[in-house]
Scaffold this active site. Structure first.
Site, mmCIF file in Angstrom:
data_model
loop_
_atom_site.group_PDB
_atom_site.id
_atom_site.type_symbol
_atom_site.label_atom_id
_atom_site.label_comp_id
_atom_site.label_asym_id
_atom_site.label_seq_id
_atom_site.Cartn_x
_atom_site.Cartn_y
_atom_site.Cartn_z
ATOM 1 N N ASP A 130 0.776 -1.172 -0.160
ATOM 2 C CA ASP A 130 -0.027 0.184 0.095
ATOM 3 C C ASP A 130 0.793 1.434 -0.177
ATOM 4 O O ASP A 130 0.529 2.541 0.173
ATOM 5 C CB ASP A 130 -1.009 0.008 1.135
ATOM 6 C CG ASP A 130 -0.343 -0.032 2.430
ATOM 7 O OD1 ASP A 130 1.093 -0.124 2.489
ATOM 8 O OD2 ASP A 130 -1.080 -0.458 3.580
ATOM 9 N N HIS B 294 1.719 5.288 10.860
ATOM 10 C CA HIS B 294 2.123 4.115 10.529
ATOM 11 C C HIS B 294 3.466 3.718 10.349
ATOM 12 O O HIS B 294 3.898 2.599 10.390
ATOM 13 C CB HIS B 294 1.124 3.364 9.567
ATOM 14 C CG HIS B 294 -0.270 3.436 9.725
ATOM 15 N ND1 HIS B 294 -0.706 2.934 11.010
ATOM 16 C CD2 HIS B 294 -1.339 4.262 9.035
ATOM 17 C CE1 HIS B 294 -2.292 2.952 10.612
ATOM 18 N NE2 HIS B 294 -2.463 3.638 9.793
ATOM 19 N N ASP C 89 -10.364 10.077 8.773
ATOM 20 C CA ASP C 89 -10.811 8.799 8.456
ATOM 21 C C ASP C 89 -11.867 8.407 9.386
ATOM 22 O O ASP C 89 -12.693 7.373 9.228
ATOM 23 C CB ASP C 89 -10.188 7.755 7.816
ATOM 24 C CG ASP C 89 -8.784 7.593 8.951
ATOM 25 O OD1 ASP C 89 -8.878 8.140 9.973
ATOM 26 O OD2 ASP C 89 -7.751 7.065 8.473
ATOM 27 N N TYR D 201 -9.958 10.057 3.637
ATOM 28 C CA TYR D 201 -10.050 9.578 2.112
ATOM 29 C C TYR D 201 -11.094 9.801 1.471
ATOM 30 O O TYR D 201 -11.086 9.370 0.295
ATOM 31 C CB TYR D 201 -9.850 7.734 2.245
ATOM 32 C CG TYR D 201 -8.463 7.643 3.167
ATOM 33 C CD1 TYR D 201 -7.226 7.658 2.461
ATOM 34 C CD2 TYR D 201 -8.613 7.092 4.264
ATOM 35 C CE1 TYR D 201 -5.897 7.579 3.424
ATOM 36 C CE2 TYR D 201 -7.392 6.833 5.142
ATOM 37 C CZ TYR D 201 -6.113 7.007 4.553
ATOM 38 O OH TYR D 201 -5.247 6.948 5.632
#
Length: 456
Positions: free
Chosen positions: A92, A134, A257, A296
């Site tokens: 990703d 992350h 999000d 997103y």
């Protein structure tokens, strides 16, 4: 005073067709901030691009070197490194044009914001391009390559004994938690969806280890949580954490999000519900670094972060719901309204479930040392000086002399004397990196050092 960091080029980067991460949302947010005239109430800065020396304060050198070298033209020459560092088509975290420059800017803004807070040049700093929670020490993950949050925290730790990190992204802030899992210098608090959901970490039983035990606070939630339930839980947990831990500074990751209708999220928060958390953290009147994160459905991300900029400035009540003309006006069709209505989805967070979370967290916090301290033997200089005119050969000589003097000290008392003497002289020279803070109410020197064997 509020300092706002924005790179005009940030919205030009493109992860690739079909990828949910779209840096254009930062440009859309900025356009709304301008259209609501919020920029007039802030100091606006263009961030520096962080260099290798800054990035390797946390990240592995080989990983940073790889990111700086790879491009769309040569990525096939890095087959082994792509797999090792979790970058490329099968992940990703794709390779795209300007990848490293994009990450340099995001990280640079967070470091700049932390530095402004350290030197009392601002009370609150805002970097909507940051919040990439992350990224690991030597691995990309979840659209994140460089962990600007960890770098910002490390900058704050030069001046503050304790830093609190709060994350309201729908995904667990695993990269930040992992970086500080063994230390009490940082308390991480993450509110996120837990279960069969990326990254799969962040259970309430994940509390830290060694000196960091109980300093990782996880709030695992289910789908559909509403404004009222989320804020009530947030208020109780954060109030207890701040009361117990007494941080010197706070970093708040405002991943959008967790809003209703997000392309990847599963929560049901409105913009006002999300922003109440920002308003609550602002009310502590502590040095605050506000960052972006996930998000997103980009038209909602820009709505949210523009409104939260208003909250930071205490101007949100003056912001009309009708969006005025701006460069991305058509994105807000058909209603062209700033605020969102919650969706008709079920809330799988029962009052009993939320109460169990509160009780468990309160029990864990009772086990920690109240306002843990740390001995400051040497304050590292800032990596980036925003005013090159302040750098002089005289200052450099004084810095080198201080390091030599510290090396010759045998006891903590001798080191203290050197630092105090140098600090006084620094004021005369205009050197600011040795001045930890203006308020010396909690002195560091006589507090036992529990981190002496841990590198942060």
């Amino acid at each position: 005073m509020v300092a706002y960091f924005h790179d005009p080029d940030i919205g030009s980067y493109y992860y690739g067709a079909g990828h949910p991460m779209k840096p254009q949302r930062i440009r859309m947010t900025h356009s709304l901030i301008v259209s609501y005239n919020l920029y007039k109430h802030m100091e606006v800065y263009r961030p520096h691009k962080s260099d290798v020396n800054e990035l390797t304060l946390f990240h592995d050198y080989e990983y940073v070197d790889f990111l700086s070298s790879i491009s769309l033209e040569n990525y096939r020459d890095f087959t082994h490194q792509l797999k090792r560092f979790n970058v490329g088509e099968a992940t990703d975290c794709p390779v795209f044009d300007g990848l490293f420059q994009f990450q340099q800017s995001c990280a640079g803004a967070s470091i700049d914001g932390a530095s402004k807070l350290n030197h009392h040049c601002a009370d609150i700093c805002v970097n909507w391009s940051g919040g990439l929670h992350h990224a690991k020490m030597s691995e990309a993950s979840g659209f994140c390559y460089i962990n600007d949050i960890v770098l910002g925290i490390l900058e704050l730790l030069k001046y503050h004994a304790r830093v609190m990190y709060i994350d309201i992204d729908v995904h667990h802030g695993d990269g930040v938690e992992e970086a500080f899992y063994v230390t009490h210098r940082v308390m991480t608090v993450s509110f996120h969806k837990f279960g069969d959901y990326f990254p799969g970490t962040g259970d309430i039983t994940d509390i830290g280890v060694h000196h960091g035990k109980y300093y990782s606070v996880n709030v695992p939630l289910n789908d559909g949580i509403t404004d009222e339930a989320f804020y009530e839980l947030f208020q109780v947990v954060i109030d207890k954490c701040v009361q117990t831990y007494k941080p010197g500074a706070i970093i708040l990751q405002c991943g959008a999000d967790s809003l209703t209708g997000d392309r990847l999220g599963r929560f049901n928060l409105t913009i006002k519900g999300h922003a109440r958390c920002v308003e609550h953290v602002r009310s502590y009147n502590l040095p605050l670094l506000v960052l972006g994160g996930g998000g997103y459905t980009i038209r909602n991300v820009s709505r949210c972060w523009a409104y939260e900029t208003g909250v930071v400035l205490n101007k949100h009540l003056e912001m009309p719901d009708q969006i005025s003309l701006n460069d991305y006006y058509d994105y807000y069709a058909p209603d062209f309204q700033l605020h969102l209505q919650p969706s008709n989805i079920a809330n799988y967070n029962s009052p009993e479930h939320l109460n169990r979370i509160k009780i468990r967290i309160a029990e864990n916090l009772r086990n920690i040392e109240h306002a843990p301290g740390v001995q400051f033997s040497y304050v590292p200089p800032d990596f980036f000086n925003s005013d090159p005119e302040d750098e002089s050969e005289k200052e450099n000589n004084e810095n080198q002399k201080q390091i030599k003097d510290l090396d010759m000290c045998d006891t903590a008392e001798e080191r203290k004397s050197v630092l105090v003497a140098t600090s006084i002289k620094s004021r005369e020279l205009g050197v600011n990196h040795l001045l930890r803070r203006k308020n010396y109410e909690d002195d560091f020197f006589d507090i036992p050092d529990r981190d002496q064997n841990i590198i942060v």
